[in-house]
Design a protein around this motif. Structure first.
Motif, PDB file in Angstrom:
ATOM      1  N   ILE A 132      28.299   6.969 -58.446  1.00  0.00           N
ATOM      2  CA  ILE A 132      30.036   6.685 -57.484  1.00  0.00           C
ATOM      3  C   ILE A 132      30.892   5.550 -58.065  1.00  0.00           C
ATOM      4  O   ILE A 132      32.178   5.599 -57.893  1.00  0.00           O
ATOM      5  CB  ILE A 132      29.339   6.760 -55.759  1.00  0.00           C
ATOM      6  CG1 ILE A 132      28.706   7.992 -55.876  1.00  0.00           C
ATOM      7  CG2 ILE A 132      30.448   7.191 -55.291  1.00  0.00           C
ATOM      8  CD1 ILE A 132      29.602   9.207 -56.222  1.00  0.00           C
TER       9      ILE A 132
ATOM     10  N   LEU B  74      34.432   6.329 -59.224  1.00  0.00           N
ATOM     11  CA  LEU B  74      35.282   5.345 -59.045  1.00  0.00           C
ATOM     12  C   LEU B  74      36.027   4.253 -60.029  1.00  0.00           C
ATOM     13  O   LEU B  74      36.933   3.931 -59.356  1.00  0.00           O
ATOM     14  CB  LEU B  74      34.697   4.302 -57.467  1.00  0.00           C
ATOM     15  CG  LEU B  74      34.505   4.987 -56.344  1.00  0.00           C
ATOM     16  CD1 LEU B  74      33.783   4.373 -54.933  1.00  0.00           C
ATOM     17  CD2 LEU B  74      35.542   6.307 -54.950  1.00  0.00           C
TER      18      LEU B  74
ATOM     19  N   SER C  57      39.334   4.765 -60.346  1.00  0.00           N
ATOM     20  CA  SER C  57      41.207   3.589 -59.990  1.00  0.00           C
ATOM     21  C   SER C  57      42.204   3.513 -61.048  1.00  0.00           C
ATOM     22  O   SER C  57      43.611   3.733 -60.884  1.00  0.00           O
ATOM     23  CB  SER C  57      40.762   3.062 -59.879  1.00  0.00           C
ATOM     24  OG  SER C  57      40.262   1.682 -60.933  1.00  0.00           O
TER      25      SER C  57
ATOM     26  N   GLU D  41      42.336   7.416 -52.595  1.00  0.00           N
ATOM     27  CA  GLU D  41      41.606   7.047 -51.771  1.00  0.00           C
ATOM     28  C   GLU D  41      41.320   7.567 -51.060  1.00  0.00           C
ATOM     29  O   GLU D  41      40.163   8.155 -50.705  1.00  0.00           O
ATOM     30  CB  GLU D  41      41.712   5.552 -51.246  1.00  0.00           C
ATOM     31  CG  GLU D  41      41.804   4.429 -52.645  1.00  0.00           C
ATOM     32  CD  GLU D  41      43.189   4.309 -53.135  1.00  0.00           C
ATOM     33  OE1 GLU D  41      44.002   4.879 -52.830  1.00  0.00           O
ATOM     34  OE2 GLU D  41      43.510   2.828 -53.487  1.00  0.00           O
TER      35      GLU D  41
ATOM     36  N   PHE E 103      37.609   9.901 -50.291  1.00  0.00           N
ATOM     37  CA  PHE E 103      36.451   9.633 -49.921  1.00  0.00           C
ATOM     38  C   PHE E 103      36.723   9.954 -48.591  1.00  0.00           C
ATOM     39  O   PHE E 103      35.630  11.187 -47.605  1.00  0.00           O
ATOM     40  CB  PHE E 103      36.669   8.058 -49.119  1.00  0.00           C
ATOM     41  CG  PHE E 103      36.394   7.377 -49.695  1.00  0.00           C
ATOM     42  CD1 PHE E 103      35.151   6.749 -50.900  1.00  0.00           C
ATOM     43  CD2 PHE E 103      37.812   6.375 -50.171  1.00  0.00           C
ATOM     44  CE1 PHE E 103      34.592   6.428 -51.334  1.00  0.00           C
ATOM     45  CE2 PHE E 103      37.522   5.116 -51.563  1.00  0.00           C
ATOM     46  CZ  PHE E 103      36.299   5.513 -52.008  1.00  0.00           C
TER      47      PHE E 103
END
Length: 246
Positions: free
Chosen positions: A104, A108, A112, A225, A229
């Motif tokens: 994860i 991420l 990004s 984001e 999520f």
């Protein structure tokens, strides 16, 4: 590249195969992949039977404490039992959780960069700030035009107080921060590169426009984001219930 950046090569290849989908739908798929991968790693890396037993023991300890109707001083054995069973469950769960977090974190870091920001249009002005300001160094985002043998490229140009160019750093990826290399870059590197070690400034911030995954709501809700999520959490809970993961 940092240690957690190497999986990004595979992520880029997979993302390229999904280019037929719009960016928000690709992000939804990445969130579902992240949920399935992390839950699978946790399930098979953790002692599920022992965790389930620890959950039952913790529940029994809490119920015993709830039923207690005596003096507070006499409840200490029950309180210790609640704490003991709770910490035992944490100890059983934590190694699997830490292992499941590794992919994860790598994802991420890649998201990004790939879904965070974009380069501005050629005619758009971009604010570039240097820190500390007391160094007197000015910075600007320079665009090298497209040529027959070279694609359009961008670089951050630093000028000393006299106006002379002290550094010109190619900006290969739309990353809004340039800084000197730090120890944590061994884990997660900066794909845009680093400031020279002898630079008078420690950090350069570039006001790049953010990519918008949603076309509604406030600005903070439109980035990658919230969507990522929200989908990952929902998918993780569904997988946990479906697979009966403790």
């Amino acid at each position: 590249m940092g240690a957690l950046d190497w999986p990004g090569l595979a992520f880029t290849w997979i993302d390229g195969m999904m280019r037929g989908l719009a960016a928000p739908w690709r992000l939804v798929l990445w969130a579902m992949i992240a949920a399935a991968l992390s839950m699978a790693i946790y399930r098979y890396a953790s002692p599920q039977r022992r965790i389930a037993q620890a959950q039952d023991q913790a529940l029994a300890a809490r119920r015993a404490l709830d039923r207690f109707d005596g003096e507070f001083a006499e409840a200490w054995p029950l309180i210790r039992d609640v704490l003991r069973t709770a910490f035992r469950r944490i100890g059983l769960v934590l190694p699997g959780v830490m292992l499941a977090m590794l992919p994860i974190l790598a994802l991420l870091a890649w998201l990004s960069t790939s879904y965070g920001y974009r380069f501005p249009d050629p005619n758009d002005a971009v604010n570039v700030a240097t820190h500390p300001r007391s160094a007197g160094v000015q910075a600007e985002l320079s665009v090298m035009p497209h040529q027959a043998t070279k694609p359009e490229s961008r670089r951050v140009v630093l000028r000393d107080p006299s106006g002379s160019v002290s550094a010109a750093i190619p900006l290969a990826q739309p990353v809004p921060v340039l800084e000197k290399r730090r120890w944590w870059h061994a884990l997660i590197g900066n794909p845009a590169g680093y400031l020279p070690d002898d630079s008078a400034v420690e950090r350069v911030e570039i006001a790049l426009p953010a990519q918008e995954m949603l076309q509604m709501g406030p600005a903070w809700l439109r980035g990658w984001e919230p969507l990522f999520f929200a989908v990952m959490l929902t998918a993780s809970l569904a997988i946990k219930r479906l697979w009966r993961i403790a």
